[in-house]
Design an enzyme around this catalytic site. Structure first.
Site, PDB file in Angstrom:
ATOM      1  N   TYR A 187       0.850  -1.252   0.052  1.00 23.33           N
ATOM      2  CA  TYR A 187       0.052  -0.042   0.033  1.00 23.33           C
ATOM      3  C   TYR A 187       1.046   1.357   0.003  1.00 23.33           C
ATOM      4  O   TYR A 187       0.372   2.401  -0.585  1.00 23.33           O
ATOM      5  CB  TYR A 187      -1.017   0.220   1.270  1.00 23.33           C
ATOM      6  CG  TYR A 187      -2.099  -0.627   1.205  1.00 23.33           C
ATOM      7  CD1 TYR A 187      -2.255  -1.988   0.548  1.00 23.33           C
ATOM      8  CD2 TYR A 187      -3.438  -0.055   1.301  1.00 23.33           C
ATOM      9  CE1 TYR A 187      -3.504  -2.403   0.674  1.00 23.33           C
ATOM     10  CE2 TYR A 187      -4.812  -0.552   1.350  1.00 23.33           C
ATOM     11  CZ  TYR A 187      -4.790  -1.956   0.964  1.00 23.33           C
ATOM     12  OH  TYR A 187      -5.919  -2.502   0.652  1.00 23.33           O
ATOM     13  N   LYS A 238       3.046 -15.286   2.110  1.00 27.32           N
ATOM     14  CA  LYS A 238       3.212 -16.117   0.552  1.00 27.32           C
ATOM     15  C   LYS A 238       4.784 -16.385   0.503  1.00 27.32           C
ATOM     16  O   LYS A 238       5.448 -15.975  -0.378  1.00 27.32           O
ATOM     17  CB  LYS A 238       2.844 -15.076  -0.308  1.00 27.32           C
ATOM     18  CG  LYS A 238       2.491 -15.977  -1.817  1.00 27.32           C
ATOM     19  CD  LYS A 238       1.372 -16.853  -1.793  1.00 27.32           C
ATOM     20  CE  LYS A 238       1.562 -17.792  -3.288  1.00 27.32           C
ATOM     21  NZ  LYS A 238       0.818 -18.725  -3.220  1.00 27.32           N
ATOM     22  N   ASP A 270      -3.157 -18.047   0.098  1.00 20.99           N
ATOM     23  CA  ASP A 270      -4.375 -18.714  -0.938  1.00 20.99           C
ATOM     24  C   ASP A 270      -4.835 -19.872  -0.070  1.00 20.99           C
ATOM     25  O   ASP A 270      -6.156 -20.200  -0.208  1.00 20.99           O
ATOM     26  CB  ASP A 270      -3.735 -19.411  -2.110  1.00 20.99           C
ATOM     27  CG  ASP A 270      -2.165 -20.323  -2.107  1.00 20.99           C
ATOM     28  OD1 ASP A 270      -1.740 -20.051  -1.001  1.00 20.99           O
ATOM     29  OD2 ASP A 270      -1.893 -20.640  -3.052  1.00 20.99           O
ATOM     30  N   ASP A 294      -6.385  -6.902   3.926  1.00 19.98           N
ATOM     31  CA  ASP A 294      -7.521  -6.379   3.451  1.00 19.98           C
ATOM     32  C   ASP A 294      -8.608  -7.264   2.798  1.00 19.98           C
ATOM     33  O   ASP A 294      -9.750  -7.327   2.963  1.00 19.98           O
ATOM     34  CB  ASP A 294      -7.048  -5.386   2.255  1.00 19.98           C
ATOM     35  CG  ASP A 294      -8.079  -4.599   1.671  1.00 19.98           C
ATOM     36  OD1 ASP A 294      -8.967  -4.163   2.187  1.00 19.98           O
ATOM     37  OD2 ASP A 294      -8.163  -4.656   0.301  1.00 19.98           O
ATOM     38  N   ASP A 298     -12.309  -9.142   4.593  1.00 15.68           N
ATOM     39  CA  ASP A 298     -13.616  -8.841   3.763  1.00 15.68           C
ATOM     40  C   ASP A 298     -14.010 -10.328   3.905  1.00 15.68           C
ATOM     41  O   ASP A 298     -15.441 -10.700   3.935  1.00 15.68           O
ATOM     42  CB  ASP A 298     -13.539  -8.463   2.622  1.00 15.68           C
ATOM     43  CG  ASP A 298     -13.895  -6.685   2.364  1.00 15.68           C
ATOM     44  OD1 ASP A 298     -13.610  -6.163   3.439  1.00 15.68           O
ATOM     45  OD2 ASP A 298     -14.040  -6.482   1.198  1.00 15.68           O
TER      46      ASP A 298
HETATM   47  C1  IPM Z   1     -10.555  -1.100   4.238  1.00 12.38           C
HETATM   48  C2  IPM Z   1     -10.646  -0.576   2.740  1.00 12.38           C
HETATM   49  C3  IPM Z   1      -9.538   0.338   2.402  1.00 12.38           C
HETATM   50  C4  IPM Z   1      -8.071  -0.358   2.252  1.00 12.38           C
HETATM   51  C5  IPM Z   1      -9.676   1.448   1.136  1.00 12.38           C
HETATM   52  C6  IPM Z   1     -11.006   2.130   1.387  1.00 12.38           C
HETATM   53  C7  IPM Z   1      -8.569   2.311   0.888  1.00 12.38           C
HETATM   54  O1  IPM Z   1     -11.043  -1.599   1.794  1.00 12.38           O
HETATM   55  O2  IPM Z   1     -10.374  -0.585   5.062  1.00 12.38           O
HETATM   56  O3  IPM Z   1     -10.304  -2.493   4.225  1.00 12.38           O
HETATM   57  O4  IPM Z   1      -7.896  -1.136   1.302  1.00 12.38           O
HETATM   58  O5  IPM Z   1      -7.661  -0.761   3.456  1.00 12.38           O
HETATM   59 MG    MG Z   2     -10.908  -3.364   2.588  1.00 15.71          MG
END
Ligand code: IPM
Ligand code: MG
Length: 411
Positions: A187, A238, A270, A294, A298
């Protein structure tokens, strides 16, 4: 008013029980200290960053819940008061002043005891150049506050098992914590950019880079976190392909000697993505880099039924923490009173617990959320047959009522 309060600021002498509580604070961070006003109440300065889309709706509700939970603290021991300052970030800031993170927002955030963020982003700014995207503002804020440790819990609540897309027997009882490195890796790594190569073709490139100290400090947070949970830590990397991961694995393995009570394992990313949907209950605490965290957080959130339920805490060594729901700005439902405010309300609970060491008030909020769910209230994202469909505001009111009812029950 502010001046009067200033003159009454004095060092806080915490009762022994309070010290004991902060000692057990779930991560090795220094909790923020506070001022005490003339009425003997602890007073914290909170920066609110509502942001875009559903952000303002959910933050205004979480603010009310925070105030309520704090004021009730006064009934049993020290009252807790908040002074809120709202600042623009993301698209809202772009519209107002032309940048996604104004300097004034950064200084307000740095000067406060904790920061509560709603969400950023929306269609309107999607085509902006990168430095003028709302997301860039969020990354700049994380960097400015040096919040390198991002805690993202994913817990399947008994009330919501059927909202999970996984089979009941797979989802039931899942309780894991993703510890994501937040201010390093691909990032932020350089070199990065888009350029034209010697063949005249455009190439985009980024750098996945981790220094030993960055790995060590996030690993320590993860070991400490695992130690206070079920004592199991899985480091995800990884290392079969990436040098940055080889170093990651080496450093995490070396640190394990300092935490003999924590059982450490390693997993390729993975495989981890697969294991999370195959058998999520095998995980307790997961530690991983910025980009894997990240993605995996999710994925983990969907096990719980809705991303609209999950809070997060981003912590630094000593400065204010940044607390935000992990969901986005959901522009498709913004302003329609359809958003689920629970992730932001639970982020406010994390703010109290991890940011301010106010564990009792945090618990009040967590219990209130469970209370509202127990009564059957559901926003659209977690609705199932036989439950009561409510909007964002009504869900907020139900949580407030539920905070109140705990007091009546205990008086
Ligand atoms: C998160 C989001 C952010 C990230 C984006 C909005 C920059 O997806 O907080 O998980 O990638 O960290
Ligand atoms: Mg995110």
């Amino acid at each position: 008013m502010a001046a009067a309060l200033q003159t009454n600021i004095r060092p806080v002498k915490f009762p022994a029980t309070f010290r004991a509580l902060t000692k057990q604070s779930p991560a090795p961070f220094r909790v923020r200290c506070c001022a005490v006003n003339s009425a003997g109440k602890k007073r914290y300065n909170i920066t609110l960053l509502p942001g875009d889309g559903i952000g303002p709706e959910v933050v205004s509700i979480a603010k009310n819940v925070l105030e309520q939970a704090g004021s009730l603290e006064g009934l049993s021991h020290w009252g807790v008061e908040f002074s809120f300052r709202e600042m623009p970030v993301g698209g809202a800031a772009l519209d107002l002043v032309g940048v996604p993170l104004p300097e004034e927002t950064v200084s307000a955030a740095k000067d406060s005891d904790a920061v509560l963020l709603g969400a950023i982003g929306g269609y309107k700014w999607d085509k902006n150049e990168k430095h003028l995207k709302p997301e860039t503002g969020l990354l700049q804020l994380r960097a400015a506050l040096k919040v390198f440790a991002n805690l993202r819990p994913a817990t399947v609540l008994p009330q919501l098992v059927d909202a999970s897309t996984l089979k009941r027997e797979v989802a039931e009882g899942v309780d894991l914590m993703v510890v994501r490195e937040l201010t390093g890796g691909i990032y932020f790594g350089v070199p990065r950019g888009i350029k034209t190569n010697e063949n005249g073709e455009e190439v985009g490139f980024n750098t996945e880079v981790y220094a030993a100290h960055e790995i060590d400090r996030i690993a320590r947070v993860a070991f400490e976190t695992a130690r206070k949970r079920r004592g199991k830590l899985c480091s995800v990397d990884k290392a079969n392909v990436l040098e940055a991961s080889i170093l990651w694995r080496r450093r995490v393995t070396a640190l394990a000697a300092e935490y003999p009570d924590v059982e450490l394992s390693h997993m390729y990313v993975d495989n981890a993505a697969m294991q999370l949907v195959r058998d999520p209950k095998q995980f307790d605490t997961i530690v991983t880099n910025n980009i894997f965290g990240d993605i995996l957080s999710d994925e983990a959130s969907m096990i719980t039924g809705s991303i609209g339920m999950l809070p997060s805490a981003s912590l630094s060594d000593s400065g204010p923490g940044l607390f935000e729901p992990i969901h986005g700005s959901a522009p498709d439902i913004a302003g329609q009173d359809k958003a689920n405010p629970l992730a932001t309300i639970l982020s406010a609970a994390m703010l109290l617990k991890y940011g301010l060491g106010e564990e009792k008030a945090a618990k009040r909020i967590e219990d209130a959320v469970l209370g509202a769910l127990n009564k059957g209230f559901r926003t659209g994202d977690i609705y199932s047959n036989g439950t009561k469909l409510v909007g964002c505001k009504e869900m907020g009111e139900e949580v407030l009522k539920s905070v109140d009812s705990q007091v009546h029950a205990s008086v």
